[in-house]
Design an enzyme around this catalytic site. Structure first.
Site, mmCIF file in Angstrom:
data_model
loop_
_atom_site.group_PDB
_atom_site.id
_atom_site.type_symbol
_atom_site.label_atom_id
_atom_site.label_comp_id
_atom_site.label_asym_id
_atom_site.label_seq_id
_atom_site.Cartn_x
_atom_site.Cartn_y
_atom_site.Cartn_z
ATOM 1 N N TYR A 142 5.412 -11.202 -17.901
ATOM 2 C CA TYR A 142 4.970 -12.581 -17.713
ATOM 3 C C TYR A 142 4.767 -13.307 -19.040
ATOM 4 C CZ TYR A 142 4.062 -11.325 -12.826
ATOM 5 O OH TYR A 142 4.193 -10.899 -11.530
ATOM 6 N N LYS A 191 6.555 3.134 -14.330
ATOM 7 C CA LYS A 191 7.917 3.459 -13.897
ATOM 8 C C LYS A 191 8.564 4.205 -15.063
ATOM 9 C CE LYS A 191 11.291 3.106 -10.871
ATOM 10 N NZ LYS A 191 11.286 3.890 -9.631
ATOM 11 N N ASP A 223 6.842 2.701 -7.280
ATOM 12 C CA ASP A 223 7.399 2.669 -5.915
ATOM 13 C C ASP A 223 6.620 3.607 -4.998
ATOM 14 O OD1 ASP A 223 8.423 4.524 -7.684
ATOM 15 O OD2 ASP A 223 10.476 4.455 -6.934
ATOM 16 N N ASP A 247 0.210 -7.182 -10.315
ATOM 17 C CA ASP A 247 0.267 -8.404 -9.510
ATOM 18 C C ASP A 247 0.658 -8.048 -8.082
ATOM 19 O OD1 ASP A 247 0.343 -11.025 -8.740
ATOM 20 O OD2 ASP A 247 2.082 -11.586 -9.930
ATOM 21 N N ASP A 251 -1.993 -7.439 -4.548
ATOM 22 C CA ASP A 251 -1.816 -8.235 -3.326
ATOM 23 C C ASP A 251 -1.663 -7.313 -2.113
ATOM 24 O OD1 ASP A 251 -2.004 -10.738 -4.433
ATOM 25 O OD2 ASP A 251 -0.116 -11.457 -3.595
#
Ligand code: NAD
Length: 356
Positions: A142, A191, A223, A247, A251
C-alpha cells in the site's frame, strides 16, 4: 486526567456514531472525574467539499497535537470520481503515515449474546472466537510505488512491496507483548514460499521470538490462514501479519464474529497516541437515518481509554455496558434477532451511557 481528543466526524453514518461515542466518553469523564477536550479535525469527503483536499493541514496539525484521535469513517459514492491522490481514503493513509501508526490491532471476539449472528457451523462457533489481528499498517504494497507504463504495446501496472527488518521487528514486538497479556501464542502469517518480503518477515519474527521464550510462535502461509480462520478460529490468539494480508484477514475475522458494526480497532506507533476507529466504512446506504450501530466506535473509544490513556477500569466499564445492553436484548438493525428490541443509533448510545 485531562486529555485532548481530536475528533474526525467523517462521512456517511460517521457523524452519527461519533456523536454517540463522544456522549459515552463524556459519561466516563463525569463518572471517573476526568476532562476530555474535543478538537474537530475535518477529514474525508466533507473536507474535500469544504477545503478541496481530504486532509487539510490544519486537521493534521490538530491530530498531531492531540493525545489521541477518534474517527468514524470516511468516503462515499459522492467522491468516487475524485482523482486517486484526492480521494477520501488518501486522507486516512496520509494521517496514518504522518502519525507513524505502524500497528493496527483488531480484536475478533464473538459476543456470547450474538452467537446466532456467527455464520460458522454451530460446533465450530461453540469452541469460541477470541483472537486479535495485529497488522502492519504503513509499509508493504500500500505504501510502495504504484506505476502505470506500457510494455509490448499493452498497458502494464506495477505495485512495489518492500519491508525492512526494522519495520517487521517493531510490529512483531507489539504482537509478542500482546500475546504475553493473553494466551501466549503468536501466529505469524506470510507467503514465504513465494515472496522475498515474506522470507525476511519469517526470519525476522523467528529471531525476535528468542526474546519471548514464554510465547509460542507458529508460522502459517496466508492462504492456509484464510482457511483456518473459518475452519477452527479457536486455534488463534494473536495473528501478526503484513499490511495487505492483514487487511484481508482482519475483514474475514470480523465477519465470522457477526456484524461489521461491532468491531473496534486501534492504530498505534511508538508513543501512547493512537487513532481509534471502527473497522466498517461510512455505510452511505443507511446514513442520516438513525440506523447505524455505534458499538464499533464506542468500543474503539474503550480501546483508547485502555491503550492510550492506560485506564483499564474505564475501558472495562464501557465494555461491560455494551455487554449489558446486548444481554438485555437490545439490538440495532445489523445485529437484530427475532425477539429482540430494535433500536436506532441514538437510543443504543443512550442505553449504553445509562449503564456506565
Ligand atoms: P461499509 O462498511 O461502509 O458498509 C458495508 C455494509 O455494512 C453496508 O450494508 C452498511 O450499511 C453496513 N454497515 C457498515 N457499518 C455499519 C454500522 N455501523 N451499522 C450498521 N450497518 C453497518 O463498506 P462499503 O459499503 O464497502 O464502503 C462505503 C464507503 O466507506 C466507501 O466509500 C469506502 O471507501 C468507505 N470506507 C471507509 C473506511 C474508513 O474510513 N476506514 C473503511 C472502509 C470503507
Amino acid at each position: 486526567m485531562n486529555k485532548t481528543i481530536a475528533v474526525i466526524r467523517g462521512d456517511g453514518i460517521s457523524p452519527e456514531i461519533v456523536a454517540e461515542t463522544i456522549g459515552v466518553l463524556d459519561t466516563v469523564a463525569a463518572r471517573f472525574g476526568h476532562t476530555f477536550t474535543y478538537q474537530e479535525a475535518p477529514m474525508g469527503g466533507n473536507a474535500i467539499d469544504r477545503f478541496g483536499v481530504p486532509l487539510p493541514e490544519e486537521s493534521l496539525k490538530t491530530c498531531l497535537a492531540s493525545d489521541s484521535v477518534l474517527l468514524g469513517a470516511v468516503g462515499g459514492p459522492k467522491w468516487d470520481d475524485q482523482p486517486p491522490e484526492n480521494r477520501p481514503e488518501r486522507g486516512l493513509l496520509k494521517l496514518r503515515a504522518a502519525m507513524g501508526l505502524y500497528t493496527n490491532v483488531r480484536p475478533a471476539r464473538m459476543f456470547a449474546d450474538l452467537s446466532a449472528a456467527c455464520p460458522l457451523r454451530a460446533d465450530i462457533a461453540a469452541k469460541g472466537i477470541d483472537f486479535v489481528v495485529v497488522r502492519e499498517l504503513i509499509g508493504g504494497l500500500y505504501f510502495g510505488e504504484h506505476r502505470f507504463d506500457r510494455l509490448d504495446g499493452q498497458e502494464r501496472a506495477t505495485d512495489v512491496c518492500a519491508y525492512s527488518e526494522g519495520e517487521i521487528r517493531r510490529v512483531a514486538r507489539v504482537a509478542f507483548e500482546m500475546a504475553r497479556k493473553r494466551r501466549r501464542r503468536v501466529t505469524s502469517v506470510d507467503k514465504a514460499n513465494v515472496l522475498a518480503t515474506s522470507r525476511l518477515w519469517r526470519r525476522t519474527v523467528t529471531a525476535l521470538a528468542e526474546e519471548y521464550p514464554d510465547v509460542e510462535l507458529l508460522h502459517m502461509y496466508v492462504d492456509n490462514a484464510a482457511m483456518q480462520i473459518v475452519r477452527d478460529p479457536s486455534q488463534f490468539d494473536v495473528i501478526v501479519t503484513e499490511n495487505l494480508f492483514g487487511d484481508i484477514l482482519s475483514d474475514e475475522a470480523s465477519q465470522i464474529t457477526g456484524s461489521i458494526g461491532m468491531i473496534p480497532s486501534s492504530s498505534m506507533g511508538d508513543g501512547s497516541r493512537g487513532l481509534y476507529e471502527p473497522i466498517h466504512g461510512s455505510a452511505p446506504d443507511i446514513a442520516g437515518q438513525d440506523k447505524a450501530n455505534p458499538i464499533g466506535t464506542i468500543l474503539s473509544a474503550a480501546m483508547m481509554l485502555r491503550y492510550s490513556f492506560d485506564r483499564a477500569a474505564e475501558a472495562d466499564a464501557v465494555e461491560a455496558a455494551v455487554d449489558a445492553v446486548l444481554a438485555a436484548g437490545v439490538r440495532c438493525g445489523d445485529i437484530w434477532q427475532e425477539g429482540c428490541r430494535l433500536v436506532g443509533c441514538r437510543e443504543m448510545g443512550r442505553l449504553i451511557r445509562e449503564r456506565i
